[in-house]
Design a protein around this motif. Sequence first.
Motif, PDB file in Angstrom:
ATOM      1  N   LEU A  94       0.873  -1.176   0.000  1.00 50.72           N
ATOM      2  CA  LEU A  94       0.000   0.000   0.000  1.00 50.72           C
ATOM      3  C   LEU A  94       0.907   1.221   0.000  1.00 50.72           C
ATOM      4  O   LEU A  94       1.547   1.527   0.997  1.00 50.72           O
ATOM      5  CB  LEU A  94      -0.901  -0.007   1.237  1.00 50.72           C
ATOM      6  CG  LEU A  94      -1.946   1.097   1.375  1.00 50.72           C
ATOM      7  CD1 LEU A  94      -2.911   1.111   0.203  1.00 50.72           C
ATOM      8  CD2 LEU A  94      -2.739   0.933   2.667  1.00 50.72           C
ATOM      9  N   LYS A  95       1.004   1.867  -1.142  1.00 51.78           N
ATOM     10  CA  LYS A  95       1.948   2.967  -1.313  1.00 51.78           C
ATOM     11  C   LYS A  95       1.700   4.086  -0.308  1.00 51.78           C
ATOM     12  O   LYS A  95       0.562   4.401   0.008  1.00 51.78           O
ATOM     13  CB  LYS A  95       1.844   3.512  -2.741  1.00 51.78           C
ATOM     14  CG  LYS A  95       3.060   4.294  -3.159  1.00 51.78           C
ATOM     15  CD  LYS A  95       3.001   4.638  -4.637  1.00 51.78           C
ATOM     16  CE  LYS A  95       4.264   5.376  -5.023  1.00 51.78           C
ATOM     17  NZ  LYS A  95       4.235   5.793  -6.417  1.00 51.78           N
ATOM     18  N   ASN A  96       2.787   4.651   0.197  1.00 45.48           N
ATOM     19  CA  ASN A  96       2.789   5.765   1.150  1.00 45.48           C
ATOM     20  C   ASN A  96       2.483   5.377   2.592  1.00 45.48           C
ATOM     21  O   ASN A  96       2.503   6.230   3.471  1.00 45.48           O
ATOM     22  CB  ASN A  96       1.826   6.894   0.725  1.00 45.48           C
ATOM     23  CG  ASN A  96       2.300   7.574  -0.539  1.00 45.48           C
ATOM     24  OD1 ASN A  96       3.484   7.812  -0.717  1.00 45.48           O
ATOM     25  ND2 ASN A  96       1.375   7.871  -1.434  1.00 45.48           N
ATOM     26  N   LEU A  97       2.188   4.101   2.854  1.00 46.07           N
ATOM     27  CA  LEU A  97       1.985   3.679   4.251  1.00 46.07           C
ATOM     28  C   LEU A  97       3.332   3.403   4.900  1.00 46.07           C
ATOM     29  O   LEU A  97       3.569   3.757   6.052  1.00 46.07           O
ATOM     30  CB  LEU A  97       1.108   2.422   4.307  1.00 46.07           C
ATOM     31  CG  LEU A  97       0.882   1.852   5.715  1.00 46.07           C
ATOM     32  CD1 LEU A  97      -0.047   2.762   6.507  1.00 46.07           C
ATOM     33  CD2 LEU A  97       0.290   0.449   5.658  1.00 46.07           C
ATOM     34  N   GLN A  98       4.237   2.755   4.147  1.00 54.55           N
ATOM     35  CA  GLN A  98       5.535   2.348   4.668  1.00 54.55           C
ATOM     36  C   GLN A  98       6.637   2.777   3.685  1.00 54.55           C
ATOM     37  O   GLN A  98       6.909   2.069   2.717  1.00 54.55           O
ATOM     38  CB  GLN A  98       5.567   0.826   4.856  1.00 54.55           C
ATOM     39  CG  GLN A  98       4.510   0.313   5.841  1.00 54.55           C
ATOM     40  CD  GLN A  98       4.358  -1.209   5.780  1.00 54.55           C
ATOM     41  OE1 GLN A  98       3.802  -1.736   4.830  1.00 54.55           O
ATOM     42  NE2 GLN A  98       4.869  -1.883   6.785  1.00 54.55           N
ATOM     43  N   PRO A  99       7.255   3.917   3.921  1.00 53.95           N
ATOM     44  CA  PRO A  99       8.260   4.432   2.989  1.00 53.95           C
ATOM     45  C   PRO A  99       9.367   3.428   2.660  1.00 53.95           C
ATOM     46  O   PRO A  99       9.820   3.349   1.514  1.00 53.95           O
ATOM     47  CB  PRO A  99       8.833   5.652   3.732  1.00 53.95           C
ATOM     48  CG  PRO A  99       7.752   6.063   4.677  1.00 53.95           C
ATOM     49  CD  PRO A  99       7.031   4.818   5.061  1.00 53.95           C
ATOM     50  N   ALA A 104      11.921  -0.327  -1.392  1.00 52.14           N
ATOM     51  CA  ALA A 104      12.336  -1.697  -1.713  1.00 52.14           C
ATOM     52  C   ALA A 104      11.588  -2.244  -2.923  1.00 52.14           C
ATOM     53  O   ALA A 104      12.170  -2.925  -3.772  1.00 52.14           O
ATOM     54  CB  ALA A 104      12.112  -2.607  -0.501  1.00 52.14           C
ATOM     55  N   VAL A 105      10.304  -1.933  -3.021  1.00 54.49           N
ATOM     56  CA  VAL A 105       9.498  -2.401  -4.156  1.00 54.49           C
ATOM     57  C   VAL A 105      10.024  -1.782  -5.457  1.00 54.49           C
ATOM     58  O   VAL A 105      10.163  -2.459  -6.479  1.00 54.49           O
ATOM     59  CB  VAL A 105       7.994  -2.049  -3.962  1.00 54.49           C
ATOM     60  CG1 VAL A 105       7.211  -2.244  -5.250  1.00 54.49           C
ATOM     61  CG2 VAL A 105       7.386  -2.917  -2.858  1.00 54.49           C
ATOM     62  N   ALA A 106      10.359  -0.492  -5.394  1.00 55.13           N
ATOM     63  CA  ALA A 106      10.882   0.196  -6.588  1.00 55.13           C
ATOM     64  C   ALA A 106      12.187  -0.446  -7.069  1.00 55.13           C
ATOM     65  O   ALA A 106      12.470  -0.492  -8.264  1.00 55.13           O
ATOM     66  CB  ALA A 106      11.103   1.666  -6.276  1.00 55.13           C
ATOM     67  N   GLN A 107      12.965  -0.977  -6.127  1.00 57.59           N
ATOM     68  CA  GLN A 107      14.257  -1.593  -6.473  1.00 57.59           C
ATOM     69  C   GLN A 107      14.144  -3.081  -6.824  1.00 57.59           C
ATOM     70  O   GLN A 107      15.093  -3.680  -7.305  1.00 57.59           O
ATOM     71  CB  GLN A 107      15.236  -1.451  -5.295  1.00 57.59           C
ATOM     72  CG  GLN A 107      15.639  -0.021  -5.007  1.00 57.59           C
ATOM     73  CD  GLN A 107      16.369   0.119  -3.669  1.00 57.59           C
ATOM     74  OE1 GLN A 107      16.451  -0.834  -2.907  1.00 57.59           O
ATOM     75  NE2 GLN A 107      16.882   1.316  -3.394  1.00 57.59           N
ATOM     76  N   VAL A 114       1.372  -5.076  -7.026  1.00 58.86           N
ATOM     77  CA  VAL A 114       0.026  -4.526  -6.861  1.00 58.86           C
ATOM     78  C   VAL A 114       0.027  -3.503  -5.729  1.00 58.86           C
ATOM     79  O   VAL A 114       0.324  -3.839  -4.580  1.00 58.86           O
ATOM     80  CB  VAL A 114      -0.992  -5.649  -6.539  1.00 58.86           C
ATOM     81  CG1 VAL A 114      -2.394  -5.073  -6.410  1.00 58.86           C
ATOM     82  CG2 VAL A 114      -0.962  -6.734  -7.602  1.00 58.86           C
ATOM     83  N   ASP A 115      -0.294  -2.260  -6.057  1.00 62.23           N
ATOM     84  CA  ASP A 115      -0.453  -1.204  -5.054  1.00 62.23           C
ATOM     85  C   ASP A 115      -1.931  -1.153  -4.679  1.00 62.23           C
ATOM     86  O   ASP A 115      -2.769  -0.748  -5.485  1.00 62.23           O
ATOM     87  CB  ASP A 115       0.026   0.130  -5.639  1.00 62.23           C
ATOM     88  CG  ASP A 115      -0.286   1.319  -4.723  1.00 62.23           C
ATOM     89  OD1 ASP A 115      -0.697   1.095  -3.572  1.00 62.23           O
ATOM     90  OD2 ASP A 115      -0.117   2.470  -5.173  1.00 62.23           O
ATOM     91  N   ALA A 116      -2.240  -1.577  -3.452  1.00 61.11           N
ATOM     92  CA  ALA A 116      -3.647  -1.646  -3.018  1.00 61.11           C
ATOM     93  C   ALA A 116      -4.335  -0.286  -3.076  1.00 61.11           C
ATOM     94  O   ALA A 116      -5.552  -0.207  -3.212  1.00 61.11           O
ATOM     95  CB  ALA A 116      -3.728  -2.207  -1.604  1.00 61.11           C
ATOM     96  N   HIS A 157       1.106  10.362   5.136  1.00 62.58           N
ATOM     97  CA  HIS A 157       2.118   9.332   4.977  1.00 62.58           C
ATOM     98  C   HIS A 157       2.854   9.554   3.677  1.00 62.58           C
ATOM     99  O   HIS A 157       2.272   9.501   2.620  1.00 62.58           O
ATOM    100  CB  HIS A 157       1.474   7.944   4.969  1.00 62.58           C
ATOM    101  CG  HIS A 157       0.799   7.634   6.262  1.00 62.58           C
ATOM    102  ND1 HIS A 157       1.469   7.168   7.345  1.00 62.58           N
ATOM    103  CD2 HIS A 157      -0.496   7.741   6.657  1.00 62.58           C
ATOM    104  CE1 HIS A 157       0.624   6.990   8.358  1.00 62.58           C
ATOM    105  NE2 HIS A 157      -0.567   7.338   7.964  1.00 62.58           N
ATOM    106  N   GLY A 158       4.158   9.755   3.791  1.00 64.98           N
ATOM    107  CA  GLY A 158       4.961   9.895   2.584  1.00 64.98           C
ATOM    108  C   GLY A 158       4.553  11.071   1.727  1.00 64.98           C
ATOM    109  O   GLY A 158       4.769  11.086   0.541  1.00 64.98           O
ATOM    110  N   GLY A 159       3.902  12.066   2.331  1.00 67.64           N
ATOM    111  CA  GLY A 159       3.562  13.266   1.582  1.00 67.64           C
ATOM    112  C   GLY A 159       2.348  13.110   0.687  1.00 67.64           C
ATOM    113  O   GLY A 159       2.046  13.963  -0.115  1.00 67.64           O
ATOM    114  N   SER A 160       1.615  12.022   0.810  1.00 69.78           N
ATOM    115  CA  SER A 160       0.480  11.807  -0.097  1.00 69.78           C
ATOM    116  C   SER A 160      -0.744  12.604   0.317  1.00 69.78           C
ATOM    117  O   SER A 160      -1.620  12.889  -0.483  1.00 69.78           O
ATOM    118  CB  SER A 160       0.110  10.323  -0.121  1.00 69.78           C
ATOM    119  OG  SER A 160      -0.514   9.962   1.101  1.00 69.78           O
ATOM    120  N   GLY A 161      -0.845  12.928   1.627  1.00 72.70           N
ATOM    121  CA  GLY A 161      -2.000  13.672   2.103  1.00 72.70           C
ATOM    122  C   GLY A 161      -3.258  12.837   2.209  1.00 72.70           C
ATOM    123  O   GLY A 161      -4.316  13.338   2.548  1.00 72.70           O
TER     124      GLY A 161
END
Length: 333
Positions: A94-99, A104-107, A114-116, A157-161
């Motif tokens: 889940l993007k922006n929950l855990q930076p 790590a996923v990007a790498q 799958v981004d929930a 979280h992670g600046g997503s707002g």
Amino acid sequence: MNVRRLIPTAVLAGAVALGATALTACSGAGAAGSKDGKLGVTASFYPLQFVAEQIGKEHVKVDGLTKPGVEPHDLEITPKQTAQLGEADVVLYLKNLQPAVDKAVAQSGVKNVVDAATLTTLEAHGAEPGHGEEGHAHQEGDEHAGEHAGGHEGHDHGGSGTDPHVWLDPVKYAEIAKGVGAALEKADPDHAADYKKNTDELVGKLGALDTEFKDGLKNTASRTFITTHSAFGYLAERYGLDQEGIAGVDPESEPSPARMKDLQAVAKKDNVTTVFFETLASDKTAKTLATDTGLKTDVLDPLEGITDTSQGTDYFEVMRSNLKNLQKALGAK
């Protein structure tokens, strides 16, 4: 004489092992995906792990990145975990929950990621009054839902707002389940029919849970609950409640004296009886406020992980405990 019987067993076993190794190397499924021929799924934290297990059942091997008892927001990932992530057939996060997970996923280079957050609609809950949206997208007939559905304290979280805690709304969690089911069908078409059946079953159970919450919270003496962790914006919005967070995102941070004073006034005005804390964080702040206001304390679990102290062994049991605790605190009739 049967010549075939003279082939030594060890030679035969070696040939089979060699063949299996070659098959793994060709399949593109990393080590995590080749265990017992199952689809290797890595889930970033408990709600996604639970969905994968419920839908994949015997066809998947699910690994969770966040171990029981660890606050997901604080997760750090080791180089070894990053390497293991790269070996998964499917990654759910889940993007922006855990930076740390996002990085790590990007790498990882995994094909099926799958981004929930893309499987449902995320919303901004709990901007300070006058600084954002509060309480929108309510169902028809929710006459209570308009005010402060997310509480006052922000989630950034992670600046997503946006507020990431979508799994606490059974309707939105069902949307995520459908998306995860589709991803598993795509990654493992041989078992698509089973994934489809299991997804429908899980969505049905979540529909029943939604009905329980709707009916159980329809008539209450109060619509307001106070919590140390502002994780319940979606749940509050879905069932027409008003979440008041003590200290926003970090459940262990100290609220300002002004905020504590505000909450004392809210408690008096809205007939609040209980201050909720969660199982994965300290209850110190909740107890301080409860002592100052003469309120009780109880558990409202954001279900970010299951531990021995959780009020249930899985998502459904803990959600039903949450419902029971809310009904008690709000004076359900």
